[in-house]
Design a protein around this motif. Sequence first.
Motif, short mmCIF file in Angstrom:
data_model
loop_
_atom_site.label_atom_id
_atom_site.label_comp_id
_atom_site.label_asym_id
_atom_site.label_seq_id
_atom_site.Cartn_x
_atom_site.Cartn_y
_atom_site.Cartn_z
N ASN A 157 8.75 -7.20 -5.91
CA ASN A 157 8.98 -5.78 -6.16
C ASN A 157 9.02 -5.50 -7.66
OD1 ASN A 157 9.47 -5.26 -3.32
ND2 ASN A 157 11.37 -6.35 -3.62
N ARG A 158 8.74 -4.24 -7.99
CA ARG A 158 8.78 -3.84 -9.39
C ARG A 158 9.31 -2.41 -9.50
NH1 ARG A 158 3.37 -3.34 -11.18
NH2 ARG A 158 3.58 -1.17 -10.68
N LYS A 159 10.15 -2.21 -10.50
CA LYS A 159 10.61 -0.87 -10.88
C LYS A 159 10.65 -0.86 -12.41
CE LYS A 159 14.75 1.39 -11.36
NZ LYS A 159 16.15 1.30 -11.20
N ALA A 160 9.78 -0.06 -13.02
CA ALA A 160 9.66 -0.02 -14.48
C ALA A 160 9.45 -1.44 -15.00
CB ALA A 160 10.87 0.66 -15.09
N CYS A 161 10.32 -1.94 -15.86
CA CYS A 161 10.14 -3.27 -16.44
C CYS A 161 10.81 -4.37 -15.61
CB CYS A 161 10.67 -3.31 -17.87
SG CYS A 161 12.42 -2.97 -18.00
N GLU A 218 0.82 -1.21 0.00
CA GLU A 218 0.00 0.00 0.00
C GLU A 218 0.86 1.26 0.00
OE1 GLU A 218 -3.08 0.22 3.01
OE2 GLU A 218 -3.18 -1.97 3.03
N TRP A 219 2.03 1.19 0.62
CA TRP A 219 2.82 2.42 0.73
C TRP A 219 4.17 2.38 0.04
CZ3 TRP A 219 0.12 0.91 5.26
CH2 TRP A 219 0.74 -0.06 6.02
N SER A 220 4.75 1.23 -0.15
CA SER A 220 6.05 1.18 -0.83
C SER A 220 5.86 1.34 -2.34
CB SER A 220 6.75 -0.15 -0.56
OG SER A 220 7.89 -0.28 -1.39
N PRO A 221 6.61 2.23 -2.98
CA PRO A 221 6.48 2.38 -4.43
C PRO A 221 7.06 1.20 -5.23
CG PRO A 221 8.14 3.90 -3.59
CD PRO A 221 7.51 3.21 -2.41
N GLU A 222 7.79 0.28 -4.57
CA GLU A 222 8.36 -0.88 -5.26
C GLU A 222 7.61 -2.18 -5.00
OE1 GLU A 222 13.05 0.21 -5.89
OE2 GLU A 222 12.54 -1.28 -4.39
N VAL A 223 7.06 -2.34 -3.82
CA VAL A 223 6.43 -3.62 -3.44
C VAL A 223 5.08 -3.76 -4.14
CG1 VAL A 223 5.54 -5.01 -1.53
CG2 VAL A 223 7.61 -3.64 -1.22
N ILE A 224 4.88 -4.89 -4.80
CA ILE A 224 3.59 -5.14 -5.45
C ILE A 224 2.84 -6.32 -4.83
CG2 ILE A 224 4.23 -4.06 -7.63
CD1 ILE A 224 4.73 -6.88 -8.78
N ARG A 238 16.23 6.72 -1.20
CA ARG A 238 15.81 7.93 -0.49
C ARG A 238 14.47 8.42 -1.06
NH1 ARG A 238 18.18 11.05 2.95
NH2 ARG A 238 20.32 10.50 2.41
N ALA A 239 14.36 8.49 -2.36
CA ALA A 239 13.10 8.92 -2.98
C ALA A 239 11.97 7.95 -2.61
CB ALA A 239 13.26 9.01 -4.49
N GLY A 240 12.25 6.65 -2.65
CA GLY A 240 11.25 5.66 -2.29
C GLY A 240 10.84 5.75 -0.84
N MET A 241 11.78 6.03 0.05
CA MET A 241 11.47 6.16 1.47
C MET A 241 10.54 7.35 1.72
SD MET A 241 15.30 5.25 2.77
CE MET A 241 15.15 5.33 4.54
N ARG A 242 10.81 8.45 1.06
CA ARG A 242 9.94 9.63 1.22
C ARG A 242 8.53 9.32 0.76
NH1 ARG A 242 14.48 13.93 -0.93
NH2 ARG A 242 15.59 14.05 1.06
N GLU A 243 8.40 8.64 -0.36
CA GLU A 243 7.08 8.26 -0.86
C GLU A 243 6.41 7.26 0.07
OE1 GLU A 243 3.71 8.28 -3.20
OE2 GLU A 243 5.42 9.66 -3.20
#
Length: 156
Positions: free
Chosen positions: A52-56, A33-39, A138-143
């Motif tokens: 996890n996912r980042k782009a492709c 719900e909150w991590s931009p990488e965890v799906i 760092r960017a992911g942690m802020r998000e």
Amino acid sequence: MTARIWSLEESLEIPLPPHAVYAALADIRRMKEWSPEVIWVWPRGERFVGINRKACWIWFATCRIVIADPGREFAFDNTTFGLPVARWGYRLTPTEQGTQVTEYWIDRRRHGWRRWAAELLGLLFTGTPAARRAAHNRAGMRETLRRLSAACRTAP
């Protein structure tokens, strides 16, 4: 060339008591719900697997909860094929308005062939070289903290 960063911290205050924030964090199924990488997260007691996912790029992380101190701290170690990768954690500090949540990351890829192998796998899985992982994190942690705060505020 800048020096490699081996650990990071980011903080955000959430207007809820520490036990409420801890309850959200300790339910690792909600990490997506909150991590931009965890799906997706598959819990298995004190262990879990995160997809996890980042782009492709899509990869998995095998994790073990190493600190579960209700209302104070929650942390887990991430490994890939048995190789140490990172420790992720959250420290909770009571404030007058709620809880200061500090997310931290410690790169555990430190020594010898295990470091080399973990860094190579990290590059293949995530597309991010180890030397640039801290900036990405760092960017992911802020998000993550912004999303965690929003989820905690809207929870019943």
